[in-house]
Write a protein that holds these residues in place. Structure first.
Motif, PDB file in Angstrom:
ATOM      1  N   ASN A  46       0.988  -1.169   0.021  1.00  0.00           N
ATOM      2  CA  ASN A  46       0.028   0.088   0.124  1.00  0.00           C
ATOM      3  C   ASN A  46       0.778   1.495   0.093  1.00  0.00           C
ATOM      4  O   ASN A  46       0.241   2.415   0.052  1.00  0.00           O
ATOM      5  N   LYS A  92      -5.698  -8.731  -1.566  1.00  0.00           N
ATOM      6  CA  LYS A  92      -6.136  -8.004  -2.872  1.00  0.00           C
ATOM      7  C   LYS A  92      -5.678  -8.474  -4.091  1.00  0.00           C
ATOM      8  O   LYS A  92      -6.596  -8.870  -5.136  1.00  0.00           O
ATOM      9  N   ARG A 117      -7.862 -11.686  -4.690  1.00  0.00           N
ATOM     10  CA  ARG A 117      -9.173 -11.472  -5.613  1.00  0.00           C
ATOM     11  C   ARG A 117      -8.867 -11.200  -6.876  1.00  0.00           C
ATOM     12  O   ARG A 117      -9.562 -11.551  -7.639  1.00  0.00           O
ATOM     13  N   ASP A 124      -9.113  -8.286   3.497  1.00  0.00           N
ATOM     14  CA  ASP A 124      -7.699  -7.519   3.606  1.00  0.00           C
ATOM     15  C   ASP A 124      -7.407  -7.582   5.338  1.00  0.00           C
ATOM     16  O   ASP A 124      -8.622  -7.304   5.991  1.00  0.00           O
TER      17      ASP A 124
END
Length: 331
Positions: A44, A74, A77, A327
């Motif tokens: 991130n 993330k 997915r 998450d």
């Protein structure tokens, strides 16, 4: 069948669930959570942060590459969006996080097979040949569960070496940048003092000192611009180091995070090995009369405890898979 035959063959030979919470797999330790938080924090980070740090820039870039190898909810997915059958494919994904979830998916299926077979043996009379075939299927299921574990452990050990090295490099270069920041801040303080001194000197000049005053004003203007530039540079470095500090804090858990996971996988490999060899022995050595005897089979399999443990493992694996797409929150 001799009297030395080992019973309770279907009962896991090691604990695969957390001692303090049997609804979770034993791999879900605090170190596992910190490992995922670490990777999430790296993932991130804004791309622009690299330009805000001096010595740490190259080390951070290497750390990003290592973290990318592990992956995250993330990216899992994204993988499933591109390939809905990713967790059911014959081969695990390259991303380590996805590979772990893929492996837990197999654990879920295998546990369900053990429960289903054990119940079927007890619920209806079956021929010795049918029971033997079922035991052989369980042995094959154990082999399918065991075989991918070795390569996954090897990949995790390789990842550990890379991520620890990258984290250590980042830690060391952050120390260099922290020293640079301190020097910048001291320089800013010195420049601020010079600006104030020049202002007082200019204010104290009389009418007949216009030439010198103009020269000092030009000097003041230049010094003020240097101060603005230096202050901006120091603030940029301070902000960048502030972004990296939480990552380095989580870095203390990196080794235990991977080691705990490897330990659990090794434990599961031993469970499948013991289980597989046990049911294979049962299928090969037991007579048809014994295989058709539900009371004897119940004792041989350790029916009650086996059903209890494998059902719990099946449910814990199912929960892990569902939660793997969410998450992990960063503190």
């Amino acid at each position: 069948m001799t009297g030395s035959f080992t019973y309770n063959l279907a009962v896991p030979s090691a604990a695969l669930l957390k001692y303090e919470d049997a609804s979770k797999l034993a791999l879900e330790t605090s170190s596992w959570v910190h490992l995922n938080r670490y990777v999430g924090k790296v993932e991130n980070l804004p791309t622009a942060i690299n330009s805000g740090i001096a010595a740490s820039g190259t080390a951070l870039e290497q750390l990003r590459k290592e973290a990318l190898k592990f992956g995250s909810p993330k990216r899992l997915r994204q993988l499933i969006a591109e390939n809905p059958n990713a967790l059911a494919d014959d081969e695990p994904p390259l991303m380590l996080y996805a590979s772990i979830v893929w492996w837990v998916h197999r654990l879920h299926e295998s546990a369900a097979s053990v429960v289903s077979f054990s119940k079927s043996v007890m619920e209806s009379a079956k021929s010795g040949a049918d029971v033997k075939e079922g035991l052989q299927c369980l042995g094959h299921q154990a082999e399918k569960g065991r075989n991918p574990i070795g390569p996954l452990i090897a990949s995790l050990k390789t990842f550990k070496v890379g991520i620890l090295s990258a984290n250590n490099d980042l830690s060391e270069t952050c120390k260099i940048d922290a020293q640079s920041l301190q020097q910048m801040q001291e320089s800013v303080g010195g420049m601020e003092y010079k600006v104030e001194s020049l202002k007082k000197q200019i204010d104290g000049l009389g009418f007949f000192s216009s030439g010198k005053k103009k020269q000092l004003e030009l000097e003041l203007q230049s010094l003020r611009q240097q101060l603005v530039d230096k202050t901006a540079c120091a603030e940029k470095l301070r902000a960048a180091l502030g972004e990296l500090e939480p990552i380095l804090g989580e870095g203390y858990w990196l080794q235990s995070g991977v080691d705990d996971l490897v330990d659990f996988l090794d434990k599961l490999r031993k469970v499948w090995t013991t289980f597989g060899s046990g049911v294979a022995q049962l299928a090969a050595d037991a007579s048809d009369d014994q295989l058709e005897d539900q009371v004897w089979m119940k004792k041989a399999l350790g029916f009650d405890e086996a059903i209890k443990q494998w059902t719990a493992i099946e449910q814990a694996a199912k929960q892990f898979i569902a939660e793997s797409l969410v998450d992990i929150q960063n503190d």
